[in-house]
Every structure is written in C-alpha cells, then in structure tokens.
Design an enzyme around this catalytic site. Structure first.
Site, PDB file in Angstrom:
ATOM      1  N   ASN A 139       0.826  -1.216   0.000  1.00  0.00           N
ATOM      2  CA  ASN A 139       0.000   0.000   0.000  1.00  0.00           C
ATOM      3  C   ASN A 139       0.859   1.264   0.000  1.00  0.00           C
ATOM      4  OD1 ASN A 139      -2.497  -1.156  -0.158  1.00  0.00           O
ATOM      5  ND2 ASN A 139      -2.873  -1.144   2.052  1.00  0.00           N
TER       6      ASN A 139
ATOM      7  N   PHE B  50      -3.967   3.523  12.140  1.00  0.00           N
ATOM      8  CA  PHE B  50      -4.436   2.665  11.045  1.00  0.00           C
ATOM      9  C   PHE B  50      -3.796   3.119   9.740  1.00  0.00           C
ATOM     10  CE2 PHE B  50      -7.659   2.254  14.304  1.00  0.00           C
ATOM     11  CZ  PHE B  50      -7.965   0.908  14.269  1.00  0.00           C
ATOM     12  N   GLU B  51      -3.436   2.173   8.896  1.00  0.00           N
ATOM     13  CA  GLU B  51      -2.671   2.497   7.691  1.00  0.00           C
ATOM     14  C   GLU B  51      -3.392   3.463   6.751  1.00  0.00           C
ATOM     15  OE1 GLU B  51      -2.826  -1.787   6.524  1.00  0.00           O
ATOM     16  OE2 GLU B  51      -3.114  -0.934   4.538  1.00  0.00           O
ATOM     17  N   ALA B  52      -4.721   3.478   6.795  1.00  0.00           N
ATOM     18  CA  ALA B  52      -5.456   4.345   5.863  1.00  0.00           C
ATOM     19  C   ALA B  52      -5.459   5.807   6.305  1.00  0.00           C
ATOM     20  CB  ALA B  52      -6.887   3.851   5.698  1.00  0.00           C
TER      21      ALA B  52
END
Lengths: 332, 255, 332, 255
Positions: A139, B50-52
């Site tokens: 990602n 959180f990665e987002a």
C-alpha cells in the site's frame, strides 16, 4: 553499491515526467463548469486499454457509481491500481466473465479480499486464471508511486519492500543513497490515464472537500492525467472560497464533476452512511455460483440505467436511513 | 478461575504486551481487539494508528475495515496513508500488529499466493500495508491460528519481511536497523525469537498445552526459550472488558 | 551518466534516517499535557550549537515570541534554515553583534530581505561579514529537504536548481534516474534539532490547526527532532477530536505547547491580524545606525521579560484592534 | 492619448501577454499588479498561484508578501509551498513572473550576491522560489528597471536559470524540456529571445524610446527582432483599472 537488484514485475505505465508534463500542460480549467453525468463522464474519459485508478480505501469513500458504469459500458483491457481496493475491485472483476476481459493488468497491493469480510470468489477466479498480468506492491509503495507522479518526479525513494518476493515481483529498483550510501527502494511514478474519486463536497469546477481520512487521494488526484470526481453534494465556488484550507483537490486537476448522492454505497461514507454489510455479504455469496452471479449482475447493474436505480433496488431511502443511523451512532 | 476460549486467551495475552504510551499500527480483527483491550485496561495512552490514515481514534466499536469511519472516529487526526506510513518510516511506531498468514521460522509472512505466481492455486490479497508495517515499525507482532498449513518451513511467497534469512539479513537488505519480528501469539502458545539464530522459539505455553502439541501443529522445528512459562490466563477484569466493551457482538471472540 | 556533479556547499545536518529513527523512537507523548511558557520552552529545548528552523513564511505566521526569547537568552552558534525567513531571520541576526555570534551557519533560500519592504541592514552586515557559513538552496529545495526528513527518507529527487550557481553552492547532488536515465537533483533530508511553529489553535497535547496556507509546516513539524509550538489559542482535545481532518500537526510530533496570543506580531496571522508595517519599517530604519539599533533592542527585547510586554510597548490592544480591522477588511 | 508613467506602461504591456485561462506563478510587486490587471481586464480566468500556497485567490488588494493573507483571500485552495511547486514541476504552470534582478543575455538571473560568495560586497536574499519557478514553469517573464547595473554580460552569481549557456543547455543540465525565458519587460522596451541563439533581443520599443537608448542602458550587445514594433501604449480602460482597482495607494505605480 554493486549488487543493486531490480524487480522483475511488469511496468504498466510510463514514469517519465517529461511525457506527463506535456499532458498536464493542457489541464487548465480552474474556472470551468464541469458538471456532467456519470454515464457521460465514463463514456468520454475512459477508453479501452486505459490504466484506471480508484480513490478511497477498501469499501470506504469509493466511486461505486463509476465502477458500475465502467462495467455497464463494457470497457475492455483496462489496467488498474489496487491499493486496498476491495469492493471496487470486486465490481471490475465481474467484467472478466464469459470471454470478456475488462481487467488485463493490475498493480496489486491489496486485491481480491474484502478485509474482515473474506475473499471475493469472482476476483479470485480472475486472478487465478492467469489472464491478468500482475505486478506486486505494498500500500505504501503504491501511495509513494502516486506521490512521485503528483510531485512531477520520476520516482520516490523509500525503505520497505526490500528483501522480499513482493520486491522481486514488483517493478521497483534498488538504488544506493547518494548521501548515505544506504540501499534504498526506488518506486516509479504512476500516472493513471483516468482516476475516479468520490468526495463529500465539490463545486462545479471541481474544488473538492473530503471529510475524514484522505488516504492517497491528495496525490492520486494530482497524478491523474484525467480525473473524474463524484460528489455526495455540489456546493458553490463561493462556499469553497470561504475556507480555502479545507480544499483537498483544486479545480485545475479535475476533468469532470458528477453529483452522486450515496455514490459510495454499499461502501462507507464518513459522516454520511455506514457500509451495507448485508449487501456486501450478498455479493460474496452469489459470486460462488456463476449463474446466480449472472442473474445478480443483471438485476443490479446491467438491468438498470443509472446508479440511483441500483440504490433503489437495494432498499433506497429506507435502507440509507438505517445506514445513516449506524454511521452516526457507531457505538450501537 | 473463569472459563475462556483460546481466542480470548491469546487476545488477553497479546494485549498485556502493549505497554502504556507505546505506538502501534494495527490491522482489523484480533489485532484491533487486542489494542482496544489494552487501551481500556492498562494502556489508556496507547497510540493506535491505522494504515489508511486514522490516528489515535476513540474506537467506538470494532472496525470492519482499517479505513472505515470507526478508525478515525473522534481521532486526534484523520490523515493520509502516506502520513501514517511515513511516521513508521521515521521510526515513530513501536509495534506492527498483523493478522494471520503463512509464517516461517524467521517470522516471514506470506499473504500473496499459494503455488506459482503467474497462475496461482490460491490468490490472497497481497501485502496491503503489511510489508510496510513489518519493514518500518520497530517490532512486529503476529496473531494467527496454530496449524501446519500456517506454520511452514518454506513460504510459497515471501510477502512481508520477518528476519528474512536470519541475523543481520534485514539490514543487509536495506531495511531500517533494529527492527523485526517480536512475538507470535496463537491459540496454543506465545512464541518469540532466539536472539542468536533469529529462529522462532516457544516462550510460553497456554494452560494445558504441551510443547509436543505445539510442535505437532508446526511445520518446522520449534526452539524453546530457556525457561518456557505457562501463559497467564485472562483475569475476570480482562474478560469482562473484552466481552462487554471491546467485542460485545463477538465478531472476533465468537460467542 | 558519468558526469554527475555535486554541490560544494557545506552540509550542516546529518541526512541519515537511521540516526533520526533512534531519536524519533523516543518521541511518543500523544496524550501528555505539554503546556509551558515560551521562556521555559526555549531554555529547555534550545542548546547552544543547535540547528534551528522556523515555520510560516516571510513575516506571516511566524513564532516571533520564540525568536525574541532565543535572542534574549543569548543562545550561541546556531544553525538556521532560511526558507523565506524575513523578520524571523532579522531578529536572530540581531544576535550577531558586538562579538556575540547567535548565527554561525545558514541554509539560505531567502534571507536578509523582507520582500517588498526591502533588505535588513543588520542581516546584510552579518551575512556580508563572512562570519556565517552559508549553503544556498531554493524555497522548493528546502521544502523538499523537510519533506524527505518527514518521510524518513535520506533524500528527495527534484528538478530545479540544476545548471546554476545556486546548485554549485548547495549541498545537493545530481543523480541519474534509475527508471528514465534523466539527470535529477537529489536534496538531502534536513532534520532540524529544534523548530518553532506558530499556529492558530493547539490542544494541550499539541494537536494543531492552521488557518490558511500551511507553507512547509506539515513537513517541518514531522522533520524536527524537537518541536515547540506557539498558539494563538489553546483548545481542548475534545474540540480537536470533533474534526480530526482539520488537524495539521499531530500531538506525537510536539514537545512543547506555548499559548502566545498575537505570537506572530508584527507579522501577519491569517484571519486574526495583519502585519504591522509601521513597526517593521521601524526595525529596518533603526538597523542603519548601530547605536539606535542597540537602544531599540534594549527597549523592545532585552529590556522586557516576556513577549506580551513587547506587544504592549508596540501599542497593545489598541494597535492590535487596528491590525485586526486591516486583516478582516483587506480591501480597505 | 492619456499620459502614463513608464511603470504603468510596462505593467499594461506585460498584462496583455497573460491570456485568459493561463496559469501564472507570481512574485510580489509589479508581477502581482500585472496579473491583477490582466484578471480585471481581459483574463478573468487567469489562475494566479503564489509560492507559499495561495491558489486562485480573489486578490482584494496588493499583497506585501507572497505569503500574506491576501494571497489566499477567498482562494480556491490555501495549500502548501510543496503543492504549488509540485504543480509547477508537474507542468501545470504556464508562466513564472519574476521581479527585478541582475540579468544576462541568456535571461539568467542573479539575486544572491555581488562579489565573492564567501565574503560578498552585497548579499541579496537568494533564490527564494525564483529558481524553482524559472526551472519548472513553461515560460519565464521578468520585469525590471533597465540599466547597465542590471543588464550585464556576466552575472556575479547565477541564481536562477534562463537559457543558461544557450540552446539546449537547460535540457542538458536536466531541467524540464521546452521551458525557459519568454519576455523581459522594462521601462524602455519589451525584449524576447532569438530562437537560434537564445540571446536577448528587442521586440518592441516603448513610445519615444530608440534602440540606441536601450542599448546604451544594457551591459551587453542586444539583438533586434526582424520587425521591432512600438509598444502599444496603455488605454484609458487599463489605466483606470490599474490606478483605481489594482494599486489605488500607488505602492507599485507610485503616485
């Protein structure tokens, strides 16, 4: 450093900023009304063979309306950037059925899964068939590729992926840091031909606001040669100018603005509606059986003309009221 | 002595490893439940990322996605994936807390394919943010079920770095120095890594579980720590918080 | 590419992300009350010999309060990052007088000038004396150096500076793009020892909001080993959590939070007060004569204990009311 | 035929070169006044960007700084320096509009030092965003006073790139292709560049100014365009807008 390695994965797009500069030089309309329909935007801005990217994250703030329309218009041979693409990828994967081939190449960081919900049988069939060329990333690596393109630089240096098969199957390269001599990862700029980003508010020119996390959309919007924005609501440019620090995407990056209320459904839209877990479960369920899936797609996508009709079929106002409740009272 | 499931035990055991004031990047499912439990019990100042883009939220309930609106509900900041990942790359994240996957003796993980990459028998999601978290955070914690399909001598695909091929291999590969696998928590035991060889070793066995049983369920030879202890069982307080506050609907602990 | 050149300018800081990681690993306090006084923050976080950076741009949203305190406490031998530093640089340059040496090295993109207002005689004396080591950059190059540090990468690739004496006198290097073969500029990460950023709102932990342009402060905040924030007003963490997308600097990057109303005076603070052009003109005027300048500094800086007293001497509430009017009615 | 100052003439002449729909990065002073005049007269869709982060503001009055609050007053976006500079690097900015400096025959600029760099006779601010704008935007416009101190054969210091040493030199140096100096507007004339040699040439002379007078005030040999025209004088409309709306206090046009 003598032993600098290169990933063996395919490079689907040209990372050269000079080529991109010639395209971006023509993007100028900061003051133009770009309001159009999802159907016309997809018809006009997506050509067979294009490389497509989708904003948001997972099933959150995704442009479902545009994903459906791409499927409905039967676009073929598309490349796709999969940075935690879940339901959006699941929709496009439905285009690789009965000899048709919507997806032909994928930059994969996270695909075929729907996070805690499980894996998509259809997406797995497609990705296990060997008919789609795959390049592996993480990602962060895909986000960094958009960052490089947005910056107008041909690559970004970073420090993950190194030492893994993910690197071996990527199109990244190892480089030596000119200052420290350290081994670094260089990821190539990724300029999508066309991207779809769903936002909370946009004015007719394309000045956009997003509530909550921007994920990689600040950079994706700038990296895209063509950008189609779908918005929960249209606001005036006057409203945008009241708090210019709230703008995330400036108009001169945008090519089309489509008003699409509930446009992320059945995905989540921060502050507006939570994801429809029942409907997402139904997708995963019917994909197990090709005939049921065919009927499902007929009913919900091929059988309707507009996204709004799909939302109606899924329960319309009633259902959305429930999802709004769930979003506004997340403790319940 | 309360009764509890193996999942509850492993979540409680893992949560005790997250000290107050630490920073942790978590995935959905058990890792998130573990961090929530730690916050509510002994680590109110545990920073969850959180990665987002969700940074230090007040998690109202279990997220379904690491990018859904729960992950930045009343957060200190709702930012970008790049900002969170760069904080990890800058050295600001103590723990990466990842979910189940194929794992090898050096703590390397596979979440990409089973079989050949061009035409795999099974296609999994891929790295997601896992490779980044495990490359850039200081310590990687993994929670997974314990069976021979998951614990394998050789991975079909090395998606996410553990110690790679052993001592010093991460640094040679160019990964940040001093990081790597820390613990693996399963339904049978808690594993760490031998400082000399970087190979997985059993550090504590869950109550009633023998080393032999753990070995039977592991596809490679497990080492043992000098003093293999028994995993402390969850106490009433932990179970109450976990069942009533963290996962009232039993998404994770299943009841 | 065989003929890759390197700038001959001095490198004042270590661009190695490994060294920085060990420092950042200790920065953790996301939930700690860090409210303190400007005096204590400067005394505690600025050591002689440190490399210092200042946020904002020109005389806009600068931490004047901290610049005064650094001068008042007689810090010595500081390095400084000058990306369009105007009045802030002018203040620090006042520390290089009568044998004292506050500034010893400067990464210069824009210094000694105050834009349309002209050049600072004192800053010019200092920079023409040869007593300060200078490395040349552009504004974008310094911003990119902060970007690299914020990313935890040792450098950033970019495309300006090339072919000029600015490059020759910088510490940048030419590199060949691993993907396109193109000649690029690589600028080394810049991790300041301590930075000072003035914001509109911060909570006691250091979660900050900025109104208007962020300039390079998003990255500067993250690149800094120690960060002192001054804020127009303190807000509660509860207030910050209401709109998490509005946070620009997260608490875990911050070491000290100082409430400093009008803290950018005589600079501009968007939406709060315009710059005091009369007072800035007076600075430039008195600098021409060393004795008058000495008296001026005695009166306004050395002779007072706190920044609030300086604001009072400059007209206090009355003057600030006028500047607020000018800010809120910019057409007039 | 209205009367006007040389400054007014050059601002009006320059503003006509900014077409509607174009994008321009401007510095303070005359360049900003020029862009404002163009917007109010013939180019309402001229996108004005400031290096500090102001994007498409409704400029209420003349900024004092390229980062003061006027530069993002009711803007489409108040963003970062990096975002604006990256838009230039991406190829989205047509014009860089820079202020006065030492300039050479190839349009290279000096705004750093006069004399030796270690111990200069005069220290100027340095590049600021000038080098970036001139490197990354497609066309560089310069406004300056016309005298031999400013127009020199050799710069003391090459701060900001024009055509560097001549044709192709920018590309060889690694700068983006197809960019470079476009016009120089002074109180005497409008200069462009010879396409063959990339050397500065006179394209139009302000009313009443001879080529000889321009050459006298230039420290290097000036070329002449095939057809040197007379600079069209400002009309009533331009002067009214400039004097009443753009610069009512005469900060720039000085009256």
């Amino acid at each position: 450093m003598a032993d600098l390695a290169s990933g063996s994965g395919p490079m689907f797009t040209d990372p050269d900023p000079e080529a991109a500069r010639r395209v971006f030089r023509k993007k100028r309309a900061a003051f133009e009304d770009k309001v159009t329909s999802v159907r016309d935007a997809v018809a006009r801005f997506v050509k067979d063979g294009d490389y497509v990217a989708s904003g948001g994250f997972g099933a959150n703030r995704i442009s479902t309306a545009c994903m459906h329309e791409i499927l409905r218009q039967g676009k073929q041979d598309l490349g796709f950037a999969g940075h935690t693409t879940t339901h959006d990828f699941e929709i496009l994967a439905a285009g690789n059925r009965s000899g048709r081939k919507l997806l032909s190449r994928v930059d994969a960081a996270y695909i075929v899964g729907l996070e805690a919900r499980g894996l998509s049988p259809q997406a797995r069939r497609v990705m296990q068939s060997g008919e789609v060329a795959v390049c592996e990333w993480s990602n962060f690596a895909l986000a960094a590729r958009f960052r490089a393109a947005a910056a107008g630089a041909p690559f970004m240096p970073m420090r993950s992926l190194l030492g893994t098969d993910t690197f071996q199957r990527s199109a990244a390269k190892e480089i030596a840091c000119p200052f420290t001599g350290r081994r670094l990862l260089a990821v190539p700029a990724l300029y999508p031909d066309v991207s779809f980003i769903h936002v909370h508010e946009s004015d007719p020119c394309g000045n956009c606001r997003i509530r909550g996390i921007a994920v990689a959309d600040f950079d994706l919007a700038r990296a895209s040669k063509r950008l189609v924005v779908t918005t929960e609501r249209l606001v005036t440019t006057d409203e945008i100018r009241r708090t210019p620090e709230a703008t995330v995407i400036p108009a001169f990056c945008v090519d089309a603005v489509c008003e699409a209320p509930f446009g992320s459904y059945p995905g989540n839209m921060a502050g507006a509606y939570f994801s429809d877990e029942d409907h997402l479960k139904e997708w995963l369920e019917v994909e197990r059986d090709e005939d049921r899936f065919e009927a499902f797609l007929q009913k919900y996508i091929y059988g309707v003309e507009r996204f709004e009709q799909y939302v109606e079929l899924c329960g319309g106002a009633e259902r959305l009221k429930e999802l709004r409740e769930m979003e506004l009272h997340p403790g319940l | 002595m309360p009764d509890y499931s193996a999942t509850e035990l492993s979540i409680c055991a893992a949560s005790r490893m997250l000290e107050d004031g630490a920073t942790v990047g978590v995935g959905t499912g058990a890792p998130c439940a573990t961090a929530m439990l730690a916050q509510k019990r002994h680590a109110p100042r545990l920073l969850v990322a959180f990665e987002a883009g969700g940074l230090a939220p007040l998690l109202p309930s279990m997220p379904i996605s690491v990018g859904d609106s729960r992950t930045f509900y009343r957060a200190q900041m709702a930012t970008s994936m790049g900002d969170v990942m760069e904080a990890c790359q800058r050295g600001m994240m103590d723990y990466a807390f990842l979910g189940g996957a194929q794992i090898d003796p050096f703590g390397n993980l596979n979440s990409t394919v089973i079989g050949d990459h061009e035409r795999p028998n099974v296609r999994f999601p891929g790295s997601g943010g896992g490779n980044d978290f495990a490359s850039l955070c200081w310590r990687t914690m993994v929670m997974t079920e314990h069976d021979r399909r998951r614990f394998v001598e050789r991975l079909d695909f090395l998606t996410t770095p553990g110690f790679l091929t052993g001592p010093g291999a991460r640094e040679v590969a160019g990964l940040p120095g001093g990081g790597g696998p820390h613990k693996v928590i399963t339904d049978l035991a808690v594993m760490g890594y031998d400082p000399e060889t970087c190979r997985m070793r059993v550090e504590s066995l869950h109550p009633g579980v023998t080393f032999e049983r753990v070995q039977e369920n592991t596809g490679f030879e497990l080492l043992q720590a000098p003093h293999v202890r028994e995993t402390a069982p969850p106490d009433e307080d932990e179970l109450r918080i976990l069942r009533e506050e963290v996962d009232p609907y039993g998404y994770i602990i299943g009841r």
